[in-house]
Design a protein around this motif. Structure first.
Motif, PDB file in Angstrom:
ATOM      1  N   GLY A   1       0.863  -1.052   0.036  1.00 58.40           N
ATOM      2  CA  GLY A   1       0.354   0.124   0.176  1.00 58.40           C
ATOM      3  C   GLY A   1       1.004   1.468  -0.318  1.00 58.40           C
ATOM      4  N   HIS A   2       0.118   1.985  -0.326  1.00 60.30           N
ATOM      5  CA  HIS A   2       0.846   3.837  -0.773  1.00 60.30           C
ATOM      6  C   HIS A   2       1.091   4.215   0.980  1.00 60.30           C
ATOM      7  N   SER A   3       0.323   3.651   1.635  1.00 59.00           N
ATOM      8  CA  SER A   3       0.780   4.794   3.044  1.00 59.00           C
ATOM      9  C   SER A   3       0.443   3.768   4.273  1.00 59.00           C
TER      10      SER A   3
ATOM     11  N   GLN B   1      -9.545 -11.353   0.773  1.00 63.99           N
ATOM     12  CA  GLN B   1      -8.753 -11.173   1.128  1.00 63.99           C
ATOM     13  C   GLN B   1      -8.200 -10.114   0.448  1.00 63.99           C
ATOM     14  N   HIS B   2      -7.635  -8.895   1.270  1.00 59.79           N
ATOM     15  CA  HIS B   2      -7.513  -7.885   1.159  1.00 59.79           C
ATOM     16  C   HIS B   2      -6.456  -7.170   1.322  1.00 59.79           C
ATOM     17  N   ILE B   3      -4.927  -6.643   0.393  1.00 60.43           N
ATOM     18  CA  ILE B   3      -3.646  -6.852   1.362  1.00 60.43           C
ATOM     19  C   ILE B   3      -3.404  -5.075   1.453  1.00 60.43           C
ATOM     20  N   GLY B   4      -4.436  -4.606   0.791  1.00 62.85           N
ATOM     21  CA  GLY B   4      -3.671  -3.190   0.464  1.00 62.85           C
ATOM     22  C   GLY B   4      -4.315  -2.639  -0.507  1.00 62.85           C
ATOM     23  N   SER B   5      -3.507  -0.619  -0.284  1.00 66.42           N
ATOM     24  CA  SER B   5      -4.112  -0.045  -1.435  1.00 66.42           C
ATOM     25  C   SER B   5      -2.875   0.845  -2.117  1.00 66.42           C
ATOM     26  N   LEU B   6      -2.865   0.296  -3.511  1.00 69.71           N
ATOM     27  CA  LEU B   6      -2.186   1.091  -4.010  1.00 69.71           C
ATOM     28  C   LEU B   6      -0.828   0.680  -4.211  1.00 69.71           C
TER      29      LEU B   6
ATOM     30  N   GLY C   1      -8.622  -5.989  -3.859  1.00 70.26           N
ATOM     31  CA  GLY C   1      -8.604  -5.132  -4.553  1.00 70.26           C
ATOM     32  C   GLY C   1      -6.967  -4.526  -4.681  1.00 70.26           C
ATOM     33  N   GLY C   2      -6.808  -2.991  -4.485  1.00 70.92           N
ATOM     34  CA  GLY C   2      -5.651  -2.634  -5.095  1.00 70.92           C
ATOM     35  C   GLY C   2      -4.548  -1.666  -6.350  1.00 70.92           C
ATOM     36  N   PHE C   3      -4.723  -1.963  -6.713  1.00 72.88           N
ATOM     37  CA  PHE C   3      -4.534  -2.237  -8.082  1.00 72.88           C
ATOM     38  C   PHE C   3      -4.038  -0.301  -8.123  1.00 72.88           C
TER      39      PHE C   3
ATOM     40  N   VAL D   1     -11.929  -9.957  -8.026  1.00 73.94           N
ATOM     41  CA  VAL D   1     -11.288  -8.967  -7.812  1.00 73.94           C
ATOM     42  C   VAL D   1     -11.675  -7.656  -7.249  1.00 73.94           C
ATOM     43  N   GLU D   2     -11.220  -6.851  -6.555  1.00 77.12           N
ATOM     44  CA  GLU D   2     -11.985  -5.716  -5.740  1.00 77.12           C
ATOM     45  C   GLU D   2     -11.806  -4.546  -6.031  1.00 77.12           C
ATOM     46  N   PRO D   3     -10.852  -4.148  -7.806  1.00 72.34           N
ATOM     47  CA  PRO D   3     -10.810  -2.753  -7.850  1.00 72.34           C
ATOM     48  C   PRO D   3     -11.831  -1.665  -7.227  1.00 72.34           C
ATOM     49  N   GLY D   4     -11.305  -0.212  -6.766  1.00 67.62           N
ATOM     50  CA  GLY D   4     -11.618   0.496  -5.831  1.00 67.62           C
ATOM     51  C   GLY D   4     -11.148   1.655  -6.890  1.00 67.62           C
ATOM     52  N   ARG D   5      -9.748   2.009  -6.795  1.00 64.78           N
ATOM     53  CA  ARG D   5      -9.141   3.797  -7.297  1.00 64.78           C
ATOM     54  C   ARG D   5      -9.115   3.275  -9.270  1.00 64.78           C
ATOM     55  N   TYR D   6      -8.822   1.930  -9.236  1.00 61.01           N
ATOM     56  CA  TYR D   6      -8.551   1.815 -10.401  1.00 61.01           C
ATOM     57  C   TYR D   6      -9.403   2.074 -11.581  1.00 61.01           C
TER      58      TYR D   6
ATOM     59  N   MET E   1      -9.267  15.133   0.812  1.00 60.12           N
ATOM     60  CA  MET E   1      -8.386  14.763   2.039  1.00 60.12           C
ATOM     61  C   MET E   1      -7.143  14.217   2.228  1.00 60.12           C
ATOM     62  N   ARG E   2      -7.326  13.360   0.918  1.00 62.50           N
ATOM     63  CA  ARG E   2      -5.552  12.360   0.609  1.00 62.50           C
ATOM     64  C   ARG E   2      -4.154  12.936   1.199  1.00 62.50           C
ATOM     65  N   PRO E   3      -3.959  14.442   1.130  1.00 66.36           N
ATOM     66  CA  PRO E   3      -2.989  15.042   0.884  1.00 66.36           C
ATOM     67  C   PRO E   3      -3.022  14.882   2.424  1.00 66.36           C
TER      68      PRO E   3
ATOM     69  N   LEU F   1      -4.386  13.356   5.067  1.00 61.14           N
ATOM     70  CA  LEU F   1      -4.367  12.464   5.757  1.00 61.14           C
ATOM     71  C   LEU F   1      -2.951  11.635   5.150  1.00 61.14           C
ATOM     72  N   TYR F   2      -2.621  11.269   3.746  1.00 59.31           N
ATOM     73  CA  TYR F   2      -1.806  10.253   3.749  1.00 59.31           C
ATOM     74  C   TYR F   2      -0.461  11.128   3.578  1.00 59.31           C
ATOM     75  N   ASP F   3      -0.519  12.173   3.031  1.00 62.88           N
ATOM     76  CA  ASP F   3       0.678  12.940   1.862  1.00 62.88           C
ATOM     77  C   ASP F   3       1.004  12.564   0.575  1.00 62.88           C
TER      78      ASP F   3
ATOM     79  N   ALA G   1     -11.044   8.988  -7.001  1.00 62.09           N
ATOM     80  CA  ALA G   1     -11.038   7.694  -5.948  1.00 62.09           C
ATOM     81  C   ALA G   1     -11.024   8.617  -4.477  1.00 62.09           C
ATOM     82  N   TYR G   2     -11.602   7.903  -3.058  1.00 61.35           N
ATOM     83  CA  TYR G   2     -11.551   8.559  -2.169  1.00 61.35           C
ATOM     84  C   TYR G   2     -11.280   9.912  -2.757  1.00 61.35           C
ATOM     85  N   GLY G   3     -11.835  10.872  -3.731  1.00 67.27           N
ATOM     86  CA  GLY G   3     -11.873  12.345  -3.287  1.00 67.27           C
ATOM     87  C   GLY G   3     -13.897  12.863  -2.720  1.00 67.27           C
TER      88      GLY G   3
HETATM   89  N1  LLP Z   1     -11.500  -4.663  -0.378  1.00 65.93           N
HETATM   90  C1  LLP Z   1     -11.556  -4.534  -0.172  1.00 65.93           C
HETATM   91  C2  LLP Z   1     -11.749  -5.175   1.516  1.00 65.93           C
HETATM   92  C3  LLP Z   1     -10.874  -2.475   0.825  1.00 65.93           C
HETATM   93  O1  LLP Z   1     -11.052  -2.398   1.705  1.00 65.93           O
HETATM   94  C4  LLP Z   1     -10.378  -1.641   0.090  1.00 65.93           C
HETATM   95  C5  LLP Z   1      -9.662  -0.181   0.278  1.00 65.93           C
HETATM   96  C6  LLP Z   1     -10.839  -2.233  -1.468  1.00 65.93           C
HETATM   97  C7  LLP Z   1     -11.072  -3.540  -1.820  1.00 65.93           C
HETATM   98  C8  LLP Z   1     -10.700  -1.617  -2.838  1.00 65.93           C
HETATM   99  O2  LLP Z   1      -8.394  -1.026  -2.419  1.00 65.93           O
HETATM  100  P1  LLP Z   1      -8.261  -0.661  -3.943  1.00 65.93           P
HETATM  101  O3  LLP Z   1      -8.755  -0.857  -4.608  1.00 65.93           O
HETATM  102  O4  LLP Z   1      -9.324   1.589  -4.177  1.00 65.93           O
HETATM  103  O5  LLP Z   1      -6.893   0.250  -3.855  1.00 65.93           O
HETATM  104  N2  LLP Z   1      -8.618   5.961   1.454  1.00 65.93           N
HETATM  105  C9  LLP Z   1      -7.072   5.685   0.449  1.00 65.93           C
HETATM  106  C10 LLP Z   1      -7.605   4.486   0.416  1.00 65.93           C
HETATM  107  C11 LLP Z   1      -8.264   3.526   1.308  1.00 65.93           C
HETATM  108  C12 LLP Z   1      -8.154   1.520   1.103  1.00 65.93           C
HETATM  109  C13 LLP Z   1      -9.279   0.722   1.180  1.00 65.93           C
HETATM  110  N3  LLP Z   1      -9.735  -0.419   1.591  1.00 65.93           N
HETATM  111  C14 LLP Z   1      -6.964   6.329   0.054  1.00 65.93           C
HETATM  112  O6  LLP Z   1      -7.729   7.562  -1.013  1.00 65.93           O
HETATM  113  O7  LLP Z   1      -5.441   6.188  -0.748  1.00 65.93           O
END
Ligand code: LLP
Length: 403
Positions: free
Chosen positions: A142-144, A182-187, A218-220, A260-265, A299-301, A303-305, A360-362
């Motif tokens: 993850g990025h943070s 599972q979800h190992i983290g984001s980005l 997710g996390g892509f 797969v569970e992408p949010g950000r991507y 909030m991202r800058p 909260l996470y730099d 994403a996350y905006g």
């Molecule tokens: N699945 C689960 C169980 C999750 O908790 C998350 C994100 C995702 C999928 C999607 O992750 P993504 O593909 O978007 O990386 N607010 C932070 C990111 C928090 C992610 C939380 N969980 C940001 O602005 O970077």
């Protein structure tokens, strides 16, 4: 930027500032890329709506044949309003109440339990029902630190040593264990940790015959810097395919679904945030460009730099002059910094500021802190027309819940 500078001025004049602007075409392209991640495999993509739960965007994602995951009954509610059927929603709760589980279970939505404690609670209250279990594969990315959700330093998932206890609880309450996730983290921008996580998850799956799905998480990542390379989905696809092929040779259910569970991507790059420059000041030899994009808006800058490309759009044309400045918001905290020490066109009052990769996350993490109004959202449809998809908060919204 997916719109011209002229268009940015036109949109803020029409809809006000700050303003989230989304591009339908980019959203659809990202959906399709994800859907094609594992050609020839039984793949379902769940959009992680926590990244962006705007109704119109969810409708587009749904039209693209993508499913959704939910973190809360609120997300389930908006997903159903967007047309997602219960069988296409996956509730991945974390420390949720029985009532929240009930909200999903009563609608026929699969619930994922994030601990032995939650699995026990689920079983006690909903015996014989279908459920999934989220495991912690022992690998994180993850990025943070705040968004690494796998490994030894996180609250998420069931640790591998507890597999026997999972089996016991499943048996005790006759839970229909349909999947593991599972979800190992984001980005992540390099797929290796993800593949490591998947390998570990598939090993766990071997101990649970007859599963209907395995959700790899997710996390892509997407590039936030100009010129940054994209995540190599082809390479990731090849690596994943190999691991999956090996697994399928041994596993009993050959039709098992991989998710797969992408949010950000899916949503990050289709979003642009526009704001206005309200003041420019010099404070002890540093230039501050004061905008209406406080951390209540993005909030991202803070909260996470996190880094976002920020552009200054000159109302009266760019004369080529540049300066090092810090772009800040209008919130009463010194940490309210959008972009630090950037070399940007010399800004003036009335110029616009454009923040890229904000889809994403905006808005999803925006708030009304300082009693500020959350911004409006606009969609640029595939035919190029723009329309309001969420109105700006009003002062009535601020007092609405007072009793
Ligand atoms: N699945 C689960 C169980 C999750 O908790 C998350 C994100 C995702 C999928 C999607 O992750 P993504 O593909 O978007 O990386 N607010 C932070 C990111 C928090 C992610 C939380 N969980 C940001 O602005 O970077």
């Amino acid at each position: 930027m997916f719109i011209t500078e002229e268009k940015a001025f036109e949109l803020t004049e029409k809809y006000g500032s700050p303003l989230y602007v989304y591009d339908e075409k980019i959203l659809r392209t990202r959906c399709r890329e994800m859907r094609e991640l594992l050609p020839g495999r039984n793949l379902r993509v769940n959009f992680s709506a926590k990244a962006n739960s705007s109704l119109e965007l969810l409708k587009i994602v749904h039209e693209e044949g993508i499913d959704a995951d939910a973190m809360s009954p609120g997300e389930i509610y908006v997903e159903m309003a967007a047309g997602f059927e219960p069988e296409h929603i996956f509730y991945i709760g974390n420390n949720v109440s029985v009532e929240e589980m009930r909200y999903a279970a009563e609608r026929g939505i699969t619930v994922s339990a994030d601990s032995l404690s939650q699995l026990e609670t689920f079983g006690k209250n909903f015996p014989h029902c279908k459920a999934a279990v989220r495991f912690n594969p022992g690998v994180g990315a993850g990025h943070s630190d705040k968004v690494v959700t796998g490994g030894k330093k996180t609250k998420f998932g069931v640790q591998l040593d507890f597999i026997p206890q999972v089996k016991e609880i499943v048996k005790k309450y006759d839970i229909d264990l349909v999947g593991i996730d599972q979800h190992i983290g984001s980005l992540f921008m390099n797929g290796e940790p993800y593949v490591e996580g998947v390998k570990s998850l598939l090993k766990i799956a071997e101990q649970f015959p007859g599963l209907k799905f395995i959700d790899m998480g997710g996390g892509f990542g997407v590039p936030y810097h100009d010129g940054e390379a994209r995540l190599d989905l082809k390479k990731l696809s090849v690596m994943l395919d190999e691991v999956i092929a090996e697994f399928l040779e041994k596993y009993d259910n050959k039709d098992i679904i991989f998710k797969v569970e992408p949010g950000r991507y899916i949503s990050a790059e289709c979003g642009l945030l526009l704001g206005e420059v309200n003041s420019v000041k010099e404070n002890y030899s540093h230039t501050y460009v004061g905008t209406d994009i406080g951390f209540n808006v993005l909030m991202r800058p803070v909260l996470y730099d996190s880094y976002h490309e920020v552009r200054i759009l000159k109302r009266n044309g760019d004369d080529g002059s540049r300066e090092v400045c810090t772009v800040v918001g209008n919130i009463c905290e010194s940490g309210d910094i959008l972009a630090k020490d950037r070399t940007l066109p010399k800004a003036c009052e009335g110029d616009l500021v454009a923040v890229e990769t904000a889809g994403a996350y905006g808005y999803a993490m925006s708030s009304c802190y300082n009693c500020r109004l959350r911004p409006a959202e606009v969609l640029i449809a595939a035919d190029g027309t723009d329309r309001l998809i969420r109105r700006r908060d009003t002062y009535e919204d601020i007092v609405r819940n007072f009793v």
